[in-house]
Design an enzyme around this catalytic site. Structure first.
Site, mmCIF file in Angstrom:
data_model
loop_
_atom_site.group_PDB
_atom_site.id
_atom_site.type_symbol
_atom_site.label_atom_id
_atom_site.label_comp_id
_atom_site.label_asym_id
_atom_site.label_seq_id
_atom_site.Cartn_x
_atom_site.Cartn_y
_atom_site.Cartn_z
ATOM 1 C CG ASP A 185 -2.146 1.108 1.130
ATOM 2 O OD1 ASP A 185 -2.398 1.384 0.032
ATOM 3 O OD2 ASP A 185 -2.550 1.393 2.150
ATOM 4 C CD GLU A 201 -9.083 6.367 -4.042
ATOM 5 O OE1 GLU A 201 -9.643 6.812 -3.179
ATOM 6 O OE2 GLU A 201 -7.782 5.421 -3.537
ATOM 7 C CE LYS A 220 -7.842 2.238 -3.145
ATOM 8 N NZ LYS A 220 -6.773 2.504 -2.546
ATOM 9 C CB THR A 236 -11.187 2.541 -1.791
ATOM 10 O OG1 THR A 236 -10.503 2.693 -0.531
ATOM 11 C CG2 THR A 236 -11.588 3.636 -2.284
ATOM 12 C CG PHE A 238 -10.162 2.064 4.775
ATOM 13 C CD1 PHE A 238 -10.409 1.315 3.608
ATOM 14 C CD2 PHE A 238 -9.774 3.162 4.835
ATOM 15 C CE1 PHE A 238 -9.846 1.863 2.286
ATOM 16 C CE2 PHE A 238 -9.285 3.755 3.590
ATOM 17 C CZ PHE A 238 -9.460 3.019 2.643
#
Length: 338
Positions: A28, A107, A143, A168, A190
């Site tokens: 990440d 993203e 994303k 996400t 998350f």
């Protein structure tokens, strides 16, 4: 010569090496130079990670190339900045794909989180930029924020365009159910940000990994997906410590920051599978269906998820604005130097 026993071998193996046998490990980060030594399968980026990397001297050439591209495309200043941003996100993705054998997640601007059509257009533009650079859409995950609009954009991208999506900013069970029903490729629930909320909003300030609210949330989602045979896979994200990571060993994928990957590579404690498709079959969960109204209601009933989703969108949007400001400034100096 007798070979060393499995227990001894495990002691010599790092927690990271053990985890890789149970779960697909993803890095990440936008700092692609930091991922070489950990040999992840995939990598994920977001606007905050790209902003952090774009400030590093090592990556200035990518920023400069993106600005040249944006200026060459012409149009208004706004259009030039937008084209530069898209190019920059894809440029980082292209460099990451030289380092990982699998996929990169790129993203869509969080400021589009409530506009399905704009998210679709931006996603297809990013995919086109990858394809222009010779990268198949099979190696890219787009994303999208897990708003109702984001989830429906994901559904259409998968169904009509064969574009794989990574949903996400996912905090609620309602978001997870809607994503599964939309048949998106992957979700990123998350973990750490859920823990943050509970520490800030309850009297509990510490949790054992197995009772960490983020771990509990992802475990439930994983079990639900596997019990009812959904094709969408689960990638735990946003970790605060290695305890959370190890408590989700066996999850389809886990995306982990370079700092925690380093800790796991130095850790030699035993890692065992905590999640498995087999175990999920025995879970006491009922299958539910959510249309838009039911989704909005159920998500709204979860105060933590409502607050963390909106907070996450605001933070990613703020970092996109900062990145744009940085690009505008550099663009001006390039134009003045022409």
């Amino acid at each position: 010569m007798s070979s060393s026993s499995p227990d001894k071998r495990r002691k010599m193996e790092s927690a990271l090496a053990q985890l890789k046998k149970l779960t697909v490990v993803v890095a990440d980060t936008g700092d692609f130079n930091a991922i070489d030594e950990y040999k992840p399968q995939d990598a994920t980026t977001n606007p905050s990670l790209i902003l952090a990397a774009a400030k590093m001297p090592a990556y200035q050439h990518l920023v400069d190339q993106a600005i040249k591209y944006g200026i060459a495309k012409g149009g208004t200043e706004e259009e030039q900045v937008a084209n530069t941003m898209d190019k920059l996100f894809v440029s980082f993705g292209l460099e990451i794909l030289k380092k990982v054998p699998g996929r990169v997640s790129t993203e869509v601007d969080a400021r589009l989180s409530f506009d399905k059509e704009e998210m679709l257009a931006k996603a297809l533009k990013l995919i086109a930029l990858y394809e222009e650079a010779g990268i198949s859409k099979e190696r890219v995950l787009i994303k999208l924020s897990s708003t109702w609009e984001g989830i429906q954009a994901g559904k259409e991208l998968e169904e009509k365009h064969g574009v794989h999506c990574n949903m996400t900013l996912l905090f609620s069970f309602a978001q997870a159910v809607a994503c599964a029903e939309a048949k998106v490729t992957l979700i990123s629930p998350f973990v750490g940000r859920i823990l943050d909320w509970y520490k800030e909003n309850t009297d509990r300030k510490s949790f054992e990994p197995h009772e960490d609210p983020g771990v509990v949330s992802v475990t439930k989602i994983y079990n639900y997906y596997k019990k009812f045979g959904y094709s969408t896979v689960v990638m735990g994200a946003s970790f605060r410590n290695t305890g959370e990571v190890k408590a989700l060993a066996g999850c389809d994928l886990l995306t982990i920051s370079p700092g925690l990957l380093a800790e796991l590579s130095q850790d030699h404690s035993a890692v065992t599978a905590m999640l498995s498709a087999e175990k999920s079959k025995a879970c006491d969960l009922e299958k539910i269906h959510l249309d838009e109204k039911a989704f909005r209601w159920q998500h709204n009933e979860d105060r933590m998820a409502v607050e963390k989703l909106s907070d996450g969108i605001r933070k990613f949007a703020a970092d996109a604005v900062k990145l744009e400001a940085m690009i505008k400034e550099k663009m001006l100096s390039v134009k003045n130097g022409q």
